[in-house]
Design a protein around this motif. Structure first.
Motif, short mmCIF file in Angstrom:
data_model
loop_
_atom_site.label_atom_id
_atom_site.label_comp_id
_atom_site.label_asym_id
_atom_site.label_seq_id
_atom_site.Cartn_x
_atom_site.Cartn_y
_atom_site.Cartn_z
N TYR A 269 42.48 4.12 29.08
CA TYR A 269 42.02 4.16 30.47
C TYR A 269 43.08 4.83 31.35
O TYR A 269 44.21 5.07 30.92
CB TYR A 269 41.72 2.75 31.00
CG TYR A 269 42.86 1.76 30.91
CD1 TYR A 269 43.86 1.72 31.90
CD2 TYR A 269 42.95 0.85 29.86
CE1 TYR A 269 44.89 0.82 31.83
CE2 TYR A 269 43.99 -0.06 29.78
CZ TYR A 269 44.96 -0.08 30.77
OH TYR A 269 46.00 -0.98 30.70
N LEU B 204 42.45 0.86 23.14
CA LEU B 204 41.77 0.87 24.43
C LEU B 204 42.43 1.94 25.30
O LEU B 204 43.66 1.98 25.42
CB LEU B 204 41.88 -0.49 25.09
CG LEU B 204 41.36 -0.62 26.53
CD1 LEU B 204 39.85 -0.42 26.57
CD2 LEU B 204 41.73 -1.97 27.12
N ARG C 16 24.92 5.75 27.99
CA ARG C 16 25.59 5.72 26.69
C ARG C 16 24.57 5.76 25.55
O ARG C 16 23.56 5.05 25.57
CB ARG C 16 26.45 4.44 26.53
CG ARG C 16 27.66 4.36 27.48
CD ARG C 16 28.71 5.41 27.18
NE ARG C 16 29.86 5.36 28.06
CZ ARG C 16 30.10 6.19 29.07
NH1 ARG C 16 29.22 7.15 29.35
NH2 ARG C 16 31.19 6.09 29.80
N GLN D 96 33.26 13.41 27.76
CA GLN D 96 32.99 12.96 26.40
C GLN D 96 33.20 14.10 25.42
O GLN D 96 32.95 15.26 25.74
CB GLN D 96 31.56 12.41 26.29
CG GLN D 96 31.24 11.75 24.96
CD GLN D 96 32.20 10.62 24.62
OE1 GLN D 96 33.26 10.86 24.05
NE2 GLN D 96 31.84 9.40 24.95
N ASP E 90 27.32 11.50 28.34
CA ASP E 90 27.60 11.14 26.94
C ASP E 90 27.09 12.25 26.03
O ASP E 90 26.18 13.00 26.39
CB ASP E 90 26.95 9.80 26.58
CG ASP E 90 27.66 9.11 25.41
OD1 ASP E 90 28.76 9.59 25.03
OD2 ASP E 90 27.14 8.12 24.89
N SER F 186 37.53 3.41 27.48
CA SER F 186 37.04 4.00 26.23
C SER F 186 37.82 3.44 25.05
O SER F 186 38.89 2.84 25.21
CB SER F 186 37.15 5.53 26.26
OG SER F 186 38.50 5.94 26.25
N ILE F 187 37.27 3.64 23.87
CA ILE F 187 37.84 3.12 22.62
C ILE F 187 37.91 4.27 21.63
O ILE F 187 37.05 5.15 21.63
CB ILE F 187 36.91 1.99 22.06
CG1 ILE F 187 36.99 0.76 22.97
CG2 ILE F 187 37.26 1.61 20.65
CD1 ILE F 187 38.28 -0.01 22.90
N ALA G 175 27.70 -0.70 27.04
CA ALA G 175 28.29 -0.27 25.76
C ALA G 175 27.45 -0.83 24.62
O ALA G 175 26.84 -1.90 24.75
CB ALA G 175 29.74 -0.77 25.65
N VAL H 263 33.69 -2.10 27.31
CA VAL H 263 33.65 -1.37 26.03
C VAL H 263 33.51 -2.37 24.89
O VAL H 263 33.85 -3.54 25.03
CB VAL H 263 34.93 -0.51 25.78
CG1 VAL H 263 34.93 0.74 26.61
CG2 VAL H 263 36.18 -1.33 25.99
N TRP H 264 33.00 -1.85 23.78
CA TRP H 264 32.87 -2.67 22.57
C TRP H 264 33.88 -2.13 21.57
O TRP H 264 33.79 -0.98 21.13
CB TRP H 264 31.45 -2.54 22.03
CG TRP H 264 31.05 -3.72 21.19
CD1 TRP H 264 31.68 -4.18 20.07
CD2 TRP H 264 29.92 -4.59 21.40
NE1 TRP H 264 31.02 -5.28 19.57
CE2 TRP H 264 29.94 -5.56 20.37
CE3 TRP H 264 28.91 -4.64 22.35
CZ2 TRP H 264 28.98 -6.56 20.27
CZ3 TRP H 264 27.95 -5.64 22.25
CH2 TRP H 264 27.99 -6.59 21.21
N LYS I 24 39.72 9.97 27.00
CA LYS I 24 39.06 9.60 25.75
C LYS I 24 39.72 10.30 24.57
O LYS I 24 40.06 11.48 24.67
CB LYS I 24 37.55 9.93 25.80
CG LYS I 24 36.83 9.11 26.87
CD LYS I 24 35.33 9.24 26.84
CE LYS I 24 34.71 8.37 27.92
NZ LYS I 24 33.26 8.48 28.02
#
Length: 616
Positions: free
Chosen positions: A47, A45, A209, A122, A166, A37-38, A251, A298-299, A78
């Motif tokens: 995790y 980042l 997502r 989430q 999500d 996750s971001i 993502a 992830v982005w 997260k």
């Protein structure tokens, strides 16, 4: 004189601050998605790795924070959209919500969400609610308020473990979940109620997502399919066609214009967010192995980060997907040993993975080819080679530059417990459960056993060679340090150093050869005068468990010791124990190795898989 830096002073419930870190890589399991996750700004980042939550900088991966208050393996973590709190879940079904901006990370809420592992969770966009899903008996998901844990509806519509969830990032709020029952469920609320289920997939649905505007969501599954649906009515509006294996993760770009998917076909694919056409793909090896399967993605701002089954994080520029711009390596299992010389650190974990790192740089290299088939027990850098011994009962050499192992392996005839390279690099002394071996190098990775001294009545633990190459010290389980005289073709038993009250686990000569340190299973470190063969310091008794490693600083005055008690202590021979530097909670589960890389710089590693650089 060495001043104790402020970073090395420890508070009661805080870990000591380190200078930089080669953080443990995300935990992976074959056939499962690893949730990355971001944060909302795209800068961190997040995790899970073993029992730690790792929060690392995207711009500088050598900067990372660890949260290690979970008793079981962390599966997902997260940061809230507000940036103030983190929600993390583990394999026991426990979810903790803790303060991110407070350095002591106090826990706001802690609760058993269900009986099995938390697979995903989430935050709601207003940071007030959390949805958590996974494996339970009565239910597979829960929605609750972040501060009290009060239920705000129910997650229903599934008959098997829920794999992903999500929260719609815009109002009206909505939750989507996907499951091993092949279905995707939509929930409206709050309070959240099951609204409808979508049955597009024919195998497990691994990840769901929402797009950043909340108008659409994407689902990916083990049937190699990826679909895009409208959030309002659940109508299918697109399909991403191209993967030839299970798709584990998806993502969206922050502006919603593109998507990225990660697959067991060892590729990451980029897709147009309007037409759903493939824009390009990333491959990770000319000859991909099973470990190159991509299990998470992830982005992060203008960068995509993908995770391989091996645990490697690949940084990809979406405008040039054909090439990986940076690979960040690490270990996600206990690191059993490391060697360091001139800023180069080589580390090995119990799964046999060997990585080479450069202090101060993200540049790294993995051992390619056939290395040890089991855990590596000890290793040393000798010129342009890495010499190692492992639980496959062999000694092997690896080229330091290319990290390619020699095809030759020397059978040791017993289980090794320690390795010491001769000062002239002509060979090494290896301690095994059968005896003490003098091994000679013939060059080109070829080795032979020149001398074997059986250990009758005791078992050898650690081993060290004096800087002049004339003496060998071996720790014994009979509570003694056994000394041997060493010549090019002989290893002759000598006197015993007897002062320990429990088995001697590690030994280390000071660089000037005047002192010998020995540590035992009963948490004591003794320093000996090598000429007089008498103890000169018996005050080093501040560890609380077995001594696992010892290393002298280049000045021969300071000694670092590591223990199963998670601590590293740096002792000063001249100033005494009152000026010791305590690196508290250095490694969760125990410290396995310490090495000085400079006069005031120390590298350590342990059961948590992290490799930390300390300024002491």
């Amino acid at each position: 004189p060495h001043q104790i830096p402020t970073s090395a002073r420890s508070c009661k419930n805080m870990q000591t601050a380190y200078d930089s870190i080669f953080a443990a890589s995300p935990g992976t399991t074959r056939g499962q998605t690893t949730v990355l996750s971001i944060d909302a700004k795209g800068e961190k980042l997040v995790y899970g790795s073993q029992r730690c939550v790792v929060i690392r900088s995207v711009a500088d991966p050598l900067k990372a924070e660890l949260y290690s208050e979970h008793a079981k393996e962390v599966t997902v973590a997260k940061i809230s959209p507000s940036g103030f709190y983190v929600a993390s879940g583990d394999v026991s079904g426990l979810v903790k919500i803790w303060s991110y901006d407070n350095p002591e990370h106090p826990i706001k809420f802690e609760g058993q969400v269900f009986s099995g592992a938390v697979c995903d969770l989430q935050w709601s966009p207003d940071s007030q609610r959390v949805v958590a899903v996974g494996d339970g008996r009565e239910s597979f998901g829960r929605v609750f308020t972040w501060d009290t844990g009060s239920s705000v509806g129910e997650v229903a519509g599934h008959s098997k473990k829920i794999l992903s969830c999500d929260f719609k990032p815009s109002r009206p709020f909505q939750i989507i979940t996907s499951s091993e029952d092949l279905q995707v469920a939509m929930h409206a609320g709050p309070p959240f109620k099951f609204a409808q289920s979508l049955k597009a997939h024919t195998k497990f649905v691994n990840c769901v997502r929402y797009s950043p505007d909340g108008e659409r969501f994407c689902t990916v599954g083990s049937d190699m399919k990826a679909y895009v649906f409208e959030s309002k009515g659940g109508e299918k509006v697109g399909e991403l066609v191209g993967h030839k294996g299970t798709i584990y993760a998806v993502a969206w770009a922050p502006d919603g214009s593109k998507l990225v998917t990660a697959s067991a076909d060892k590729t990451v694919m980029f897709w147009d967010g309007a037409t759903y056409a493939c824009l390009g793909s990333t491959s990770f090896s000319p000859k991909p192995a099973a470990e190159d399967m991509q299990v998470g993605v992830v982005w992060a701002g203008s960068t995509v980060i993908s995770l391989s089954l091996r645990g490697e994080l690949s940084f990809i520029d979406p405008s040039n997907p054909a090439a990986v711009s940076k690979t960040v390596r690490g270990h996600n299992k206990s690191v059993t040993c490391l060697a360091a010389e001139g800023g180069v650190v080589v580390a090995a974990s119990y799964d046999g993975l060997v990585n080479r790192f450069q202090v101060g740089s993200t540049e790294s290299k993995r051992l390619e080819g056939k290395g040890h088939s089991n855990a590596v027990v000890d290793m040393a850098i000798s010129g342009s080679e890495v010499i190692s011994v492992g639980l496959d009962d062999t000694l092997r050499t690896t080229g330091l530059e290319m990290m390619e192992p020699s095809p030759n392996a020397l059978s040791l005839g017993g289980q090794p417990s320690g390795l010491a390279v001769l000062p002239d690099r002509s060979g090494a002394v290896v301690a095994t459960n059968k005896g003490v071996l003098l091994c000679k190098s013939a060059g080109g990775g070829a080795w032979s056993v020149a001398v074997t001294v059986p250990t009758a009545g005791w078992t050898a633990n650690g081993v060290a060679v004096s800087p002049n190459g004339q003496e060998v010290a071996v720790g014994g389980d009979d509570n003694n340090v056994h000394l041997f005289s060493l010549s090019p073709s002989a290893l002759t038993p000598g006197p015993l150093l007897s002062a320990h009250g429990s088995p001697v686990t590690k030994v280390a000569y000071s660089p000037d050869g005047r002192l010998l340190a020995s540590g035992d299973a009963g948490k004591e470190v003794i320093v000996w005068d090598t000429a007089a063969q008498k103890p000169v310091n018996r005050e080093l008794v501040y560890h609380q468990a077995r001594i696992t490693c010892l290393c002298w600083a280049p000045d021969s005055n300071r000694l670092a010791s590591g223990s199963l008690d998670t601590k590293v202590i740096v002792w000063d021979m001249q100033r005494g124990t009152k000026d010791r530097v305590l690196l508290d909670r250095a490694h969760l589960g125990g410290v396995n190795a310490v090495r000085f890389v400079e006069a005031c710089k120390l590298v350590s590693t342990g059961a948590d898989g992290n490799i930390k650089i300390w300024v002491v």
